[in-house]
Design a protein around this motif. Structure first.
Motif, PDB file in Angstrom:
ATOM      1  N   LEU A 201       4.574  10.779 102.563  1.00 41.44           N
ATOM      2  CA  LEU A 201       4.451  10.696 104.013  1.00 41.44           C
ATOM      3  C   LEU A 201       5.808  10.593 104.685  1.00 41.44           C
ATOM      4  CD1 LEU A 201       1.372   8.327 104.398  1.00 41.44           C
ATOM      5  CD2 LEU A 201       1.524  10.702 105.170  1.00 41.44           C
ATOM      6  N   GLU A 202       6.722   9.848 104.050  1.00 44.94           N
ATOM      7  CA  GLU A 202       8.072   9.732 104.607  1.00 44.94           C
ATOM      8  C   GLU A 202       8.748  11.099 104.651  1.00 44.94           C
ATOM      9  OE1 GLU A 202      12.346   7.524 103.733  1.00 44.94           O
ATOM     10  OE2 GLU A 202      10.609   7.080 102.517  1.00 44.94           O
ATOM     11  N   GLU A 203       8.615  11.851 103.563  1.00 44.73           N
ATOM     12  CA  GLU A 203       9.221  13.180 103.518  1.00 44.73           C
ATOM     13  C   GLU A 203       8.589  14.103 104.560  1.00 44.73           C
ATOM     14  OE1 GLU A 203       9.636  16.921 100.410  1.00 44.73           O
ATOM     15  OE2 GLU A 203       9.366  14.878  99.626  1.00 44.73           O
ATOM     16  N   TYR A 204       7.260  14.026 104.690  1.00 45.62           N
ATOM     17  CA  TYR A 204       6.572  14.866 105.669  1.00 45.62           C
ATOM     18  C   TYR A 204       6.975  14.497 107.083  1.00 45.62           C
ATOM     19  CZ  TYR A 204       2.909  16.642 108.691  1.00 45.62           C
ATOM     20  OH  TYR A 204       2.220  17.256 109.716  1.00 45.62           O
ATOM     21  N   ALA A 205       7.030  13.182 107.365  1.00 44.12           N
ATOM     22  CA  ALA A 205       7.398  12.737 108.704  1.00 44.12           C
ATOM     23  C   ALA A 205       8.832  13.131 109.041  1.00 44.12           C
ATOM     24  CB  ALA A 205       7.233  11.225 108.815  1.00 44.12           C
ATOM     25  N   ALA A 206       9.701  13.030 108.046  1.00 47.13           N
ATOM     26  CA  ALA A 206      11.093  13.428 108.271  1.00 47.13           C
ATOM     27  C   ALA A 206      11.168  14.924 108.571  1.00 47.13           C
ATOM     28  CB  ALA A 206      11.940  13.089 107.057  1.00 47.13           C
ATOM     29  N   HIS A 207      10.392  15.713 107.834  1.00 49.89           N
ATOM     30  CA  HIS A 207      10.371  17.163 108.071  1.00 49.89           C
ATOM     31  C   HIS A 207       9.843  17.462 109.468  1.00 49.89           C
ATOM     32  CE1 HIS A 207       9.894  21.452 107.317  1.00 49.89           C
ATOM     33  NE2 HIS A 207       8.647  21.344 107.765  1.00 49.89           N
ATOM     34  N   ARG A 208       8.798  16.756 109.880  1.00 54.51           N
ATOM     35  CA  ARG A 208       8.223  16.959 111.207  1.00 54.51           C
ATOM     36  C   ARG A 208       9.233  16.580 112.292  1.00 54.51           C
ATOM     37  NH1 ARG A 208       6.005  13.811 115.093  1.00 54.51           N
ATOM     38  NH2 ARG A 208       4.243  14.622 116.294  1.00 54.51           N
ATOM     39  N   ALA A 209       9.913  15.466 112.091  1.00 52.99           N
ATOM     40  CA  ALA A 209      10.848  14.991 113.105  1.00 52.99           C
ATOM     41  C   ALA A 209      12.098  15.856 113.189  1.00 52.99           C
ATOM     42  CB  ALA A 209      11.243  13.547 112.804  1.00 52.99           C
ATOM     43  N   GLN A 210      12.452  16.543 112.098  1.00 52.45           N
ATOM     44  CA  GLN A 210      13.680  17.331 112.077  1.00 52.45           C
ATOM     45  C   GLN A 210      13.488  18.771 112.523  1.00 52.45           C
ATOM     46  OE1 GLN A 210      15.131  16.445 107.963  1.00 52.45           O
ATOM     47  NE2 GLN A 210      17.070  16.265 109.016  1.00 52.45           N
ATOM     48  N   ARG A 211      12.285  19.135 112.929  1.00 48.19           N
ATOM     49  CA  ARG A 211      12.059  20.552 113.202  1.00 48.19           C
ATOM     50  C   ARG A 211      12.922  21.057 114.350  1.00 48.19           C
ATOM     51  NH1 ARG A 211       7.305  18.034 115.101  1.00 48.19           N
ATOM     52  NH2 ARG A 211       6.893  18.336 117.322  1.00 48.19           N
ATOM     53  N   ASP A 212      13.253  20.179 115.327  1.00 45.31           N
ATOM     54  CA  ASP A 212      14.116  20.614 116.424  1.00 45.31           C
ATOM     55  C   ASP A 212      15.536  20.879 115.940  1.00 45.31           C
ATOM     56  OD1 ASP A 212      12.331  20.218 118.907  1.00 45.31           O
ATOM     57  OD2 ASP A 212      12.096  18.374 117.768  1.00 45.31           O
ATOM     58  N   LEU A 213      15.981  20.102 114.940  1.00 44.97           N
ATOM     59  CA  LEU A 213      17.315  20.334 114.396  1.00 44.97           C
ATOM     60  C   LEU A 213      17.342  21.614 113.579  1.00 44.97           C
ATOM     61  CD1 LEU A 213      18.296  16.753 113.192  1.00 44.97           C
ATOM     62  CD2 LEU A 213      18.929  17.887 115.315  1.00 44.97           C
ATOM     63  N   THR A 214      16.325  21.820 112.738  1.00 45.63           N
ATOM     64  CA  THR A 214      16.323  23.010 111.903  1.00 45.63           C
ATOM     65  C   THR A 214      16.147  24.269 112.739  1.00 45.63           C
ATOM     66  OG1 THR A 214      13.946  22.683 111.502  1.00 45.63           O
ATOM     67  CG2 THR A 214      15.454  21.804 109.876  1.00 45.63           C
ATOM     68  N   ALA A 215      15.468  24.159 113.892  1.00 43.93           N
ATOM     69  CA  ALA A 215      15.349  25.314 114.778  1.00 43.93           C
ATOM     70  C   ALA A 215      16.723  25.746 115.267  1.00 43.93           C
ATOM     71  CB  ALA A 215      14.445  24.983 115.960  1.00 43.93           C
ATOM     72  N   LEU A 216      17.567  24.789 115.588  1.00 44.82           N
ATOM     73  CA  LEU A 216      18.928  25.109 116.021  1.00 44.82           C
ATOM     74  C   LEU A 216      19.716  25.747 114.885  1.00 44.82           C
ATOM     75  CD1 LEU A 216      21.142  24.858 118.219  1.00 44.82           C
ATOM     76  CD2 LEU A 216      21.662  22.612 117.267  1.00 44.82           C
ATOM     77  N   LEU A 217      19.578  25.183 113.692  1.00 49.70           N
ATOM     78  CA  LEU A 217      20.314  25.714 112.546  1.00 49.70           C
ATOM     79  C   LEU A 217      19.860  27.124 112.190  1.00 49.70           C
ATOM     80  CD1 LEU A 217      20.347  22.569 110.223  1.00 49.70           C
ATOM     81  CD2 LEU A 217      22.152  23.352 111.750  1.00 49.70           C
ATOM     82  N   SER A 218      18.564  27.396 112.332  1.00 48.41           N
ATOM     83  CA  SER A 218      18.036  28.694 111.936  1.00 48.41           C
ATOM     84  C   SER A 218      18.534  29.810 112.842  1.00 48.41           C
ATOM     85  CB  SER A 218      16.497  28.665 111.941  1.00 48.41           C
ATOM     86  OG  SER A 218      16.012  28.499 113.270  1.00 48.41           O
ATOM     87  N   ARG A 219      18.996  29.477 114.055  1.00 51.04           N
ATOM     88  CA  ARG A 219      19.479  30.487 114.990  1.00 51.04           C
ATOM     89  C   ARG A 219      20.951  30.814 114.767  1.00 51.04           C
ATOM     90  NH1 ARG A 219      20.017  29.303 119.852  1.00 51.04           N
ATOM     91  NH2 ARG A 219      19.556  31.329 120.783  1.00 51.04           N
ATOM     92  N   ASN A 220      21.568  30.166 113.813  1.00 52.88           N
ATOM     93  CA  ASN A 220      22.986  30.396 113.574  1.00 52.88           C
ATOM     94  C   ASN A 220      23.229  31.869 113.233  1.00 52.88           C
ATOM     95  OD1 ASN A 220      25.676  29.923 113.171  1.00 52.88           O
ATOM     96  ND2 ASN A 220      25.433  28.987 111.164  1.00 52.88           N
ATOM     97  N   PRO A 221      24.069  32.581 114.015  1.00 58.34           N
ATOM     98  CA  PRO A 221      24.295  34.010 113.733  1.00 58.34           C
ATOM     99  C   PRO A 221      24.795  34.222 112.313  1.00 58.34           C
ATOM    100  CG  PRO A 221      25.253  33.364 115.849  1.00 58.34           C
ATOM    101  CD  PRO A 221      24.834  32.109 115.173  1.00 58.34           C
ATOM    102  N   GLN A 222      24.227  35.217 111.648  1.00 60.71           N
ATOM    103  CA  GLN A 222      24.591  35.505 110.255  1.00 60.71           C
ATOM    104  C   GLN A 222      25.404  36.789 110.111  1.00 60.71           C
ATOM    105  OE1 GLN A 222      23.840  33.304 107.767  1.00 60.71           O
ATOM    106  NE2 GLN A 222      23.040  32.015 109.412  1.00 60.71           N
TER     107      GLN A 222
END
Length: 616
Positions: free
Chosen positions: A103-124
């Motif tokens: 649950l801790e891992e799942y909650a952390a993943h849920r809470a971090q989705r806004d951060l990973t969204a920013l990272l995923s847009r990084n131009p490649q």
């Protein structure tokens, strides 16, 4: 059906210890109805003892690092339940521990989705224009400064560059929060991470990818996400007293009842998953909320410092004010009309790169004045500029510059604190004065009031400007602790000497980097991740909006408050169950399942940190 099965198998692989625990329960449950029931008993005992040893080893390693955790209660509960013949209760405790981690891992993943969204847009990748005019797609890391880049319609700008195309429209919302596309013309700088409009454009790169705007912001986010904060320490503060209370209640129940099963029943409901899980979930939820507001908080230690902050110091220019002068008034002399004076001055200033020149041109454009063409412009650095405009010589600059141009003294303009004047001469005669002011941000006063409402009583303003200008701005904001004529070293000394700590410093310029690094909490303003200020800061406000400083304070305080509340909720519910178990009202197996419910309540409470509440 296939999709559901696929997700189930993925979850089973992602959380192997939960899968193993459930598997043991299923196998032992089936064996209980066969002649091999004793084999099921030994399967459970072997598995739970192995899991207890695994947790005990992790606990020993933590103790060697000087951390006393609450896992000792879980280990004791498992062993005690096995010794009194409650192997199924021991298995439920193991299930609670493994699902708690999941649950801790799942909650952390849920809470971090806004951060990973920013990272995923990084131009490649980038489209590089070769010397022969061909277009080649290359990794963004291969783009060097000075190379020509094609950015197609609706693509992310891969690196910082100067616009070569005549014009373009760009969505800068991910960097500045500006909701509308921004029009740019040839020569304007375009930051990486902005989204190009409906037409392809050409840029000349001015920085490599690693030094470009969006990549620097991504680096800040990655460091914030990767920081393993002292989040566990928040729970570990309660570990020893909670463990002592649990053992005291369990021991008393055993001594009074003379039944060793009571000892196991109390410890089963005392298993401290809420303490282990609540703080990390709350802190990750706070990180998610901050990211949505354009605030990068680099570590959880910073959140704890924000929770305890007592002093906030602000740089003036670019932080409480806009940092760029605005044309306030046109004062014409003699027969020259105000619009004519401004047209002549702006036509000349259009040839200069000085900050007041840009403000003059902007002021004329805002009034709908069409500029004339200026010829033979000549600029004297830091003094003024002259040019021919419609057959007349026009000079714009400081009073001494205009006096020297006219060969006679020029009366100084009457201006208030925080204002600056430039003087204009037309055709050999004094034409008038343009008055500018660095305007306060519209929400600066409201932001300071919000910060006061959040409990900060010590507010300071530090500036390199003179005392008159500093006092004028401070009086508009209701600030009384004002320090003018400050060099960077003076700012460091003032913040370091603040009596009420922790002390936060808010700034935006390169000259603020030393004091941001020296402050207990350094906060860098604006979407300028490439500046030394943001590199030295603990918190970076990505949007050029001073109200986000109050948001950062509110989020930091609420995050820690919610984390503490979730811990206390878990402790309170566990203590209540311990008392009931001590009097024999909660059998071990029932207590183990009730403790699972306590976990869910604590996690749900911790996730409240993703939302504002109680004025924060």
């Amino acid at each position: 059906m296939g999709a559901v099965l696929g997700r189930t198998l993925a979850a089973a692989r992602r959380f192997p210890w939960v899968t193993a625990t459930i598997g043991v329960a299923i196998v032992a449950g089936v064996l209980a109805f066969t002649p091999w029931a004793e084999a099921g008993f030994w399967l459970i005992v072997t598995y739970v003892v192995a899991m207890a040893l695994r947790s005990a080893w992790a606990m020993v390693r933590a103790l060697l690092r000087g951390i006393f955790g609450v896992d000792i209660i879980a280990v004791t509960a498992i062993v005690a339940a096995v010794l009194v013949g409650e192997e199924w209760a021991a298995l439920v405790v193991v299930l609670m521990l493994t699902t708690g981690q999941a649950l801790e891992e799942y909650a952390a993943h849920r809470a971090q989705r806004d951060l990973t969204a920013l990272l995923s847009r990084n131009p490649q990748t980038a489209h590089r224009v070769t010397a022969s005019g061909e277009i080649e797609e290359v990794p963004v890391t291969a783009v060097m400064s000075g190379e020509r880049i094609l950015v197609r319609a609706n693509e992310l700008v891969p690196v910082d560059g100067l616009l070569v195309s005549a014009a373009g429209a760009f969505d800068q919302s991910s960097l500045t929060g500006e909701s509308l596309p921004v029009e740019k013309v040839a020569g304007d700088e375009i930051l990486s991470g902005t989204v190009n409009g409906a037409a392809s454009v050409i840029l000349d790169s001015v920085r490599e990818a690693k030094d470009s705007q969006y990549q620097l912001i991504v680096a800040l986010v990655e460091r914030a996400a990767a920081t393993k904060a002292p989040v566990v320490r928040l729970a570990d503060r309660f570990a020893l007293p909670f463990a002592l209370a649990a053992y005291a209640i369990a021991g008393a129940a055993w001594w009074v009842s003379q039944d060793p099963a009571r000892f196991a029943e109390v410890l089963v409901v005392a298993t401290p998953c809420p303490l282990i899980i609540a703080a990390p979930v709350a802190f990750m939820a706070g990180m998610s909320r901050a990211a949505r507001e354009g605030i990068i908080i680099r570590s959880s230690a910073t959140r704890e410092s924000l929770h305890r902050a007592r002093t906030f110091a602000f740089d003036k220019t670019g932080t409480l004010t806009r940092g760029t002068p605005t044309l306030l008034e046109v004062r014409s002399e003699g027969s020259t009309a105000a619009d004519a004076l401004l047209r002549a001055a702006a036509s000349v200033e259009a040839t200069s790169a000085h900050v007041l020149a840009a403000a003059t041109v902007s002021g004329a454009e805002a009034r709908g004045i069409v500029l004339d063409h200026a010829e033979d412009a000549f600029e004297t650095t830091a003094s003024g500029v002259t040019a021919e405009v419609v057959g007349q010589t026009v000079a714009v600059g400081k009073r001494d510059f205009i006096a020297a141009h006219l060969g006679s003294d020029v009366r100084p303009a009457q201006i208030d604190g925080g204002e600056i004047a430039i003087y204009v001469a037309i055709a050999g005669a004094f034409g008038g004065v343009l008055v500018f002011r660095d305007q306060l941000r519209e929400n600066a006063a409201e932001t300071l009031e919000r910060i006061r409402a959040l409990g900060i009583r010590n507010l300071m303003m530090l500036t390199g400007d003179g005392q008159v200008t500093a006092d004028h701005i401070a009086s508009s904001l209701g600030l009384t602790d004002v320090h003018a004529n400050c060099l960077p070293a003076d700012k460091v000394a003032l913040v370091a000497g603040a009596s009420a700590r922790p002390a936060a410093m808010v700034g935006d310029g390169i000259n603020d980097a030393p004091v941001l690094a020296a402050a207990d909490i350094g906060i860098a303003m604006g979407a300028r991740g490439a500046t030394a200020a943001s590199e030295a800061a603990d918190i970076v406000i990505l949007r050029d909006d001073v109200s986000r400083v109050a948001d950062a304070l509110a989020i930091g305080r609420r995050t820690v408050n919610v984390g503490l509340q979730s811990i206390w909720v878990g402790i309170g519910l566990s203590l209540g169950l311990m008392v009931l178990a001590a009097f024999g009202f909660v059998p071990a197996l029932v207590g183990a399942w009730l403790q699972e419910g306590v976990d869910v309540v604590a996690i749900a409470w911790a996730l409240r940190a993703t939302r504002p509440g109680s004025g924060q």
